[in-house]
Design a protein around this motif. Structure first.
Motif, short mmCIF file in Angstrom:
data_model
loop_
_atom_site.label_atom_id
_atom_site.label_comp_id
_atom_site.label_asym_id
_atom_site.label_seq_id
_atom_site.Cartn_x
_atom_site.Cartn_y
_atom_site.Cartn_z
N VAL A 48 -3.75 15.39 -9.80
CA VAL A 48 -3.83 15.55 -8.34
C VAL A 48 -4.39 14.29 -7.69
O VAL A 48 -3.88 13.82 -6.67
N VAL A 49 -5.45 13.73 -8.27
CA VAL A 49 -6.05 12.50 -7.73
C VAL A 49 -5.05 11.36 -7.74
O VAL A 49 -4.94 10.59 -6.79
N LEU A 56 -1.47 7.84 -0.48
CA LEU A 56 -2.25 6.99 0.42
C LEU A 56 -1.78 5.55 0.35
O LEU A 56 -1.70 4.85 1.37
N GLY A 57 -1.47 5.08 -0.84
CA GLY A 57 -0.99 3.72 -1.00
C GLY A 57 0.32 3.46 -0.28
O GLY A 57 0.61 2.34 0.14
N ILE A 63 1.17 3.04 8.26
CA ILE A 63 0.41 3.35 9.47
C ILE A 63 -0.18 2.09 10.07
O ILE A 63 -0.13 1.87 11.29
N SER A 64 -0.74 1.22 9.22
CA SER A 64 -1.32 -0.03 9.69
C SER A 64 -0.26 -0.91 10.34
O SER A 64 -0.50 -1.53 11.38
N SER A 65 0.92 -0.97 9.73
CA SER A 65 2.01 -1.78 10.29
C SER A 65 2.47 -1.23 11.64
O SER A 65 2.73 -2.00 12.57
#
Length: 321
Positions: A48-49, A56-57, A63-65
């Motif tokens: 799961v982790v 997220l990667g 999102i940042s772009s």
């Protein structure tokens, strides 16, 4: 006799007389069974982790772009707003504002952004600027603390105000063994990211200050008619981050460090050049910086541009054949 036959029947079929399965009460779970079903195994948890880390990667850079793209659009719109103000100013006064304007003692100079304030929907701020007084005069305290979003790029990391310190005249302090004297503050100024193009000459290298070869060459005003390269081929306003050198729209004290460089910039090597002079242009946009051109359009100039082409776009006049 009857009892004996019933016993015989039960021996023959041990399930005879038992309640149907759907009518029987469920057996209570043992504590061992409950504990075995209460959580994940280490392998499941690690899986799961790992999945969350992969997601997220993938999503965070996207999102940042997207956020940077939105900030870049806001930056372009603000430069266009300044371009409209410059053209409206030229329509009224038949010239562009000067790069800076001295007060009578020539100790303080007010930047090209001040006369544009009425055309940037800031007439109240404009009326509070007293260009006949020194910039650190109490009459100008209010405007010296006023940050205007029109002059700020959303992508930059900045403080709304900065302190202009006196120039100590020694650029090689790190090579000397003499005690370092404390910096002397002169005036607090509002931060700006948009800087007028002085040309291909550094405006803070010599005294007296040399006249630039760009659209805003100093205390002199230019008319559109003198731009022999054409307005659409000439850079007017560019970006600069606070990290390179804090700049302002208001004005400067001539005794300040890199004073005139706080109002105008030199286009010599290219945007985002880390090893270049503090008077260069740069931005936090990846790959280059936005520039306002003379005809009012905004275009991104790559940091890999040829330096000769970059300088040519920054000059007021076309080179002689």
């Amino acid at each position: 006799m009857f009892v004996r036959s019933s016993a015989i029947a039960r021996k023959a079929n041990p399930w005879a007389g038992a309640r149907p399965a759907h009518l029987r009460s469920p057996r209570p779970e043992t504590s061992q069974g409950l504990q075995s079903r209460a959580g994940f195994t280490i392998l499941e948890l690690l899986t799961v982790v790992a999945v969350i880390a992969i997601l997220l990667g993938v999503t965070l850079p996207a999102i940042s772009s997207a956020r940077e793209a939105a900030r870049k659009v806001h930056c372009v719109n603000r430069l266009k707003q300044i371009g409209v103000a410059l053209h409206n100013y030229h329509d009224v006064y038949r010239s562009l504002p000067a790069g800076w304007q001295w007060e009578r003692t020539e100790q303080s100079a007010y930047g090209w952004g001040v006369p544009l304030l009425p055309y940037l929907e800031q007439p109240a701020i404009y009326r509070r600027v007293d260009r006949n007084r020194l910039i650190d005069d109490p009459a100008n305290t209010f405007v010296s603390q006023t940050s205007l979003g029109t002059f700020l790029c959303p992508s930059d990391i900045y403080d709304q105000n900065f302190t202009l310190f006196r120039d100590d005249g020694d650029e090689d302090d790190e090579l000397t063994t003499a005690p370092i004297e404390p910096l002397i503050p002169l005036v607090n100024l509002p931060t700006a990211n948009y800087i007028a193009v002085f040309g291909t000459i550094e405006p803070d290298d010599d005294i007296p200050i040399p006249e630039g070869d760009g659209a805003f060459p100093g205390a002199r005003c230019n008319r559109f008619a003198v731009f022999t390269r054409g307005l659409s081929n000439t850079l007017f306003i560019g970006e600069r981050t606070m990290g390179r050198v804090p700049s302002t729209w208001l004005g400067i004290d001539s005794l300040g460090e890199d004073a005139t460089c706080r109002l105008v910039g030199a286009a010599i090597d290219g945007p985002n050049c880390e090893a270049c002079d503090e008077c260069e242009f740069d931005s936090r946009h990846p790959g280059g910086a936005n520039f306002l051109w003379g005809d009012g359009h905004v275009k991104f100039v790559s940091e890999t541009i040829d330096s000769k082409t970059y300088q040519s776009m920054s000059r007021l006049y076309a080179p002689l054949p």
